[in-house]
Each structure stands twice: as C-alpha cells, then as structure tokens.
Design a protein around this motif. Structure first.
Motif, PDB file in Angstrom:
ATOM      1  N   GLN A 156      32.995  38.189  56.262  1.00 25.40           N
ATOM      2  CA  GLN A 156      33.056  36.799  55.800  1.00 25.40           C
ATOM      3  C   GLN A 156      31.676  36.159  55.892  1.00 25.40           C
ATOM      4  O   GLN A 156      30.839  36.590  56.680  1.00 25.40           O
ATOM      5  CB  GLN A 156      34.029  35.989  56.668  1.00 25.40           C
ATOM      6  N   CYS A 157      31.479  35.115  55.110  1.00 28.64           N
ATOM      7  CA  CYS A 157      30.236  34.349  55.171  1.00 28.64           C
ATOM      8  C   CYS A 157      30.608  32.862  55.177  1.00 28.64           C
ATOM      9  O   CYS A 157      31.370  32.415  54.312  1.00 28.64           O
ATOM     10  CB  CYS A 157      29.386  34.692  53.946  1.00 28.64           C
ATOM     11  N   GLU A 158      30.088  32.125  56.126  1.00 34.90           N
ATOM     12  CA  GLU A 158      30.425  30.694  56.241  1.00 34.90           C
ATOM     13  C   GLU A 158      29.553  29.850  55.321  1.00 34.90           C
ATOM     14  O   GLU A 158      28.380  30.147  55.103  1.00 34.90           O
ATOM     15  CB  GLU A 158      30.177  30.207  57.667  1.00 34.90           C
ATOM     16  N   VAL A 159      30.138  28.779  54.827  1.00 37.09           N
ATOM     17  CA  VAL A 159      29.406  27.774  54.046  1.00 37.09           C
ATOM     18  C   VAL A 159      29.802  26.404  54.608  1.00 37.09           C
ATOM     19  O   VAL A 159      31.000  26.089  54.677  1.00 37.09           O
ATOM     20  CB  VAL A 159      29.786  27.863  52.547  1.00 37.09           C
ATOM     21  N   SER A 160      28.821  25.598  54.995  1.00 41.12           N
ATOM     22  CA  SER A 160      29.132  24.264  55.526  1.00 41.12           C
ATOM     23  C   SER A 160      29.531  23.340  54.393  1.00 41.12           C
ATOM     24  O   SER A 160      28.988  23.427  53.282  1.00 41.12           O
ATOM     25  CB  SER A 160      27.906  23.662  56.210  1.00 41.12           C
ATOM     26  N   ILE A 161      30.440  22.436  54.675  1.00 42.55           N
ATOM     27  CA  ILE A 161      30.764  21.386  53.704  1.00 42.55           C
ATOM     28  C   ILE A 161      29.894  20.188  54.051  1.00 42.55           C
ATOM     29  O   ILE A 161      29.874  19.722  55.205  1.00 42.55           O
ATOM     30  CB  ILE A 161      32.265  21.045  53.749  1.00 42.55           C
ATOM     31  N   LEU A 162      29.114  19.726  53.082  1.00 40.81           N
ATOM     32  CA  LEU A 162      28.118  18.685  53.325  1.00 40.81           C
ATOM     33  C   LEU A 162      28.654  17.326  52.891  1.00 40.81           C
ATOM     34  O   LEU A 162      29.494  17.240  51.980  1.00 40.81           O
ATOM     35  CB  LEU A 162      26.842  19.005  52.532  1.00 40.81           C
ATOM     36  N   PRO A 163      28.147  16.241  53.514  1.00 41.11           N
ATOM     37  CA  PRO A 163      28.564  14.917  53.060  1.00 41.11           C
ATOM     38  C   PRO A 163      28.236  14.781  51.574  1.00 41.11           C
ATOM     39  O   PRO A 163      27.156  15.187  51.140  1.00 41.11           O
ATOM     40  CB  PRO A 163      27.701  13.952  53.887  1.00 41.11           C
ATOM     41  N   GLY A 164      29.136  14.239  50.818  1.00 35.27           N
ATOM     42  CA  GLY A 164      28.873  14.052  49.385  1.00 35.27           C
ATOM     43  C   GLY A 164      29.202  15.264  48.536  1.00 35.27           C
ATOM     44  O   GLY A 164      29.042  15.224  47.315  1.00 35.27           O
ATOM     45  N   ASP A 165      29.631  16.355  49.158  1.00 31.01           N
ATOM     46  CA  ASP A 165      29.994  17.528  48.360  1.00 31.01           C
ATOM     47  C   ASP A 165      31.122  17.200  47.382  1.00 31.01           C
ATOM     48  O   ASP A 165      32.076  16.503  47.736  1.00 31.01           O
ATOM     49  CB  ASP A 165      30.491  18.668  49.278  1.00 31.01           C
ATOM     50  N   THR A 166      30.999  17.696  46.167  1.00 33.32           N
ATOM     51  CA  THR A 166      32.093  17.633  45.199  1.00 33.32           C
ATOM     52  C   THR A 166      32.645  19.056  45.053  1.00 33.32           C
ATOM     53  O   THR A 166      32.040  20.011  45.556  1.00 33.32           O
ATOM     54  CB  THR A 166      31.596  17.183  43.823  1.00 33.32           C
ATOM     55  N   GLU A 168      32.437  20.820  42.557  1.00 35.33           N
ATOM     56  CA  GLU A 168      31.443  21.624  41.824  1.00 35.33           C
ATOM     57  C   GLU A 168      30.310  22.088  42.752  1.00 35.33           C
ATOM     58  O   GLU A 168      29.903  23.239  42.729  1.00 35.33           O
ATOM     59  CB  GLU A 168      30.849  20.836  40.657  1.00 35.33           C
ATOM     60  N   THR A 169      29.761  21.146  43.551  1.00 34.20           N
ATOM     61  CA  THR A 169      28.620  21.533  44.401  1.00 34.20           C
ATOM     62  C   THR A 169      29.075  22.537  45.463  1.00 34.20           C
ATOM     63  O   THR A 169      28.355  23.504  45.762  1.00 34.20           O
ATOM     64  CB  THR A 169      27.966  20.305  45.081  1.00 34.20           C
ATOM     65  N   LEU A 170      30.258  22.314  46.009  1.00 31.74           N
ATOM     66  CA  LEU A 170      30.739  23.237  47.039  1.00 31.74           C
ATOM     67  C   LEU A 170      31.016  24.613  46.439  1.00 31.74           C
ATOM     68  O   LEU A 170      30.623  25.642  47.005  1.00 31.74           O
ATOM     69  CB  LEU A 170      32.004  22.662  47.688  1.00 31.74           C
ATOM     70  N   HIS A 171      31.655  24.628  45.283  1.00 29.41           N
ATOM     71  CA  HIS A 171      31.965  25.915  44.646  1.00 29.41           C
ATOM     72  C   HIS A 171      30.680  26.685  44.344  1.00 29.41           C
ATOM     73  O   HIS A 171      30.605  27.901  44.554  1.00 29.41           O
ATOM     74  CB  HIS A 171      32.762  25.680  43.353  1.00 29.41           C
ATOM     75  N   ALA A 172      29.659  25.957  43.890  1.00 27.56           N
ATOM     76  CA  ALA A 172      28.384  26.627  43.565  1.00 27.56           C
ATOM     77  C   ALA A 172      27.778  27.265  44.826  1.00 27.56           C
ATOM     78  O   ALA A 172      27.276  28.399  44.780  1.00 27.56           O
ATOM     79  CB  ALA A 172      27.407  25.623  42.956  1.00 27.56           C
ATOM     80  N   ARG A 173      27.832  26.540  45.969  1.00 27.03           N
ATOM     81  CA  ARG A 173      27.256  27.131  47.194  1.00 27.03           C
ATOM     82  C   ARG A 173      28.094  28.310  47.685  1.00 27.03           C
ATOM     83  O   ARG A 173      27.558  29.282  48.205  1.00 27.03           O
ATOM     84  CB  ARG A 173      27.105  26.081  48.299  1.00 27.03           C
TER      85      ARG A 173
END
Ligand code: GRF
Length: 195
Positions: A156-166, A168-173
């Motif tokens: 697995q690889c973790e991705v943080s959810i950032l303030p203001g994420d939509t 689209e931006t989260l899916h891209a990261r």
C-alpha cells in the motif's frame, strides 16, 4: 532472469499500464507484456499495446456489466494461457473476476485499488474517502479473489488528504501514487520474490 510475461486487463484510460511500461523502459522492472485485454474498444491500454506490437483483445460481454459470463471468462482463460502470461495485472478492470479465472490462475492475478483497503472498496474510492472525512487515503495492490477489492493485500501507499482537496485533486495524487506503487510491486514479481 527472463522477463516476467504479463497480461494486462483494463477498461479505462490506461495510465497505470503506461506507468508500468515507462518503468520497464527505465530499467526498473523486467517484464514482457504478452496480451492486453479490454472490454472497451477505446481503452487506452489497447493503443499502448498496439504501438508496442503486443497482442490485444477486446472482450464482448452483452449479458453483464459487472462481471463476465462463465463462457466468456472461460474463453479468456484459454487466451491468457496461450499467451504464456505468468502474471495477470488488472489495471482499471471494472468487472469482478469469477471462478474460471480464479481457479486457473491462483495467486497470479493482482489489482490496484485507489484506497487503503479494506477501507473504501468499490467505485470512486477517493470520493468515499473525502465524504468520510478521513485524514489519509492511498492505494493498494492486492491479490484478486471473488469479492470486490477483498483479496490479500500485497502493498500500500499512503496519500494525505489536504485542506481544500477536491475529488479531482485527490484522485490525481492517488493516481501518481499508483503509478509508483504498481511498477514497484510488479518488479517484486519480476524478480520472482513473490511468484
Ligand atoms: C485506477 O485508479 C485504479 O485504481 C482503478 O482504476 C483506475 C485505472 O486507471 N482500479 P487507468 O486506466 O490505469 O488510468
């Protein structure tokens, strides 16, 4: 060591297959794609494969949307066997895999999913993570079993959810993370550390 022969199945744009090919071209993993399969004639992985001279196949399944009928899946097993593929890579394949494939290729089918399983299986997992208000999500490579995103986790690889994420931006990261994780896991198969 011989390159690992892989068959790739996908229904979408093919960015994970592209990342796998790029990693192979950069010398990070030794693979030989032998067959690319899709249930959508326009899927990105088909044109990527064609450009490389890799055999392609479009599966037609008029009866079901979320799986293949037993006859169609049995035919696919024969084609995959004939291709000599040692590992079957689901890269955006949007149908459940059933017993013809599971019994023919035990622990030889892997999938990538855009969440930290077992959290958020199923469709649009990044939207599920945003709606749940969690602080981090990510992606998972797992063996495929008969359930939806339920097989044994490989990495697995973790991705943080950032303030203001939509969404689209989260899916891209998450996709950026997928493009690192999937080649890395396949390289372990290619070194025969897992197979
Ligand atoms: C990926 O996000 C993967 O996690 C999911 O389907 C998507 C496929 O994307 N299973 P692509 O076709 O590889 O761009």
């Amino acid at each position: 060591m011989q390159p690992l022969k892989i068959a790739v199945l996908g229904s979408g744009k093919g960015s994970n297959f592209r990342a796998i090919l790029n990693a192979a071209m950069a010398g990070q993993l030794k693979i030989q794609p032998v067959l690319a399969i899709s249930d959508h004639p326009e899927a990105g992985l088909l044109s990527l494969a064609e450009n490389l001279g890799v055999a392609t196949q479009v599966v037609s399944e008029p009866k079901f949307r979320t799986r293949l009928s037993e006859e169609v899946e049995t035919g696919l097993v024969e084609d995959i066997r004939a291709s000599g593929a040692e590992l079957i890579v689901l890269a955006g394949w949007m149908r459940l895999v059933k017993s013809p494939m599971l019994e023919a290729f035990p622990r030889r089918i892997i999938n990538i999913h855009p969440s930290l399983l077992p959290a958020f299986p199923g469709l649009e997992a990044w939207k599920q993570a945003l709606a749940a208000g969690v602080e981090k999500t990510g992606c998972t490579v797992h063996f495929v079993d008969g359930g939806m995103d339920t097989g044994e986790i490989i990495s697995q690889c973790e991705v943080s959810i950032l303030p203001g994420d939509t969404a689209e931006t989260l899916h891209a990261r998450i996709q950026d993370a997928e493009h690192r994780l999937f080649p890395e896991v396949i390289s372990r198969f290619a070194r025969r550390e897992i197979l």
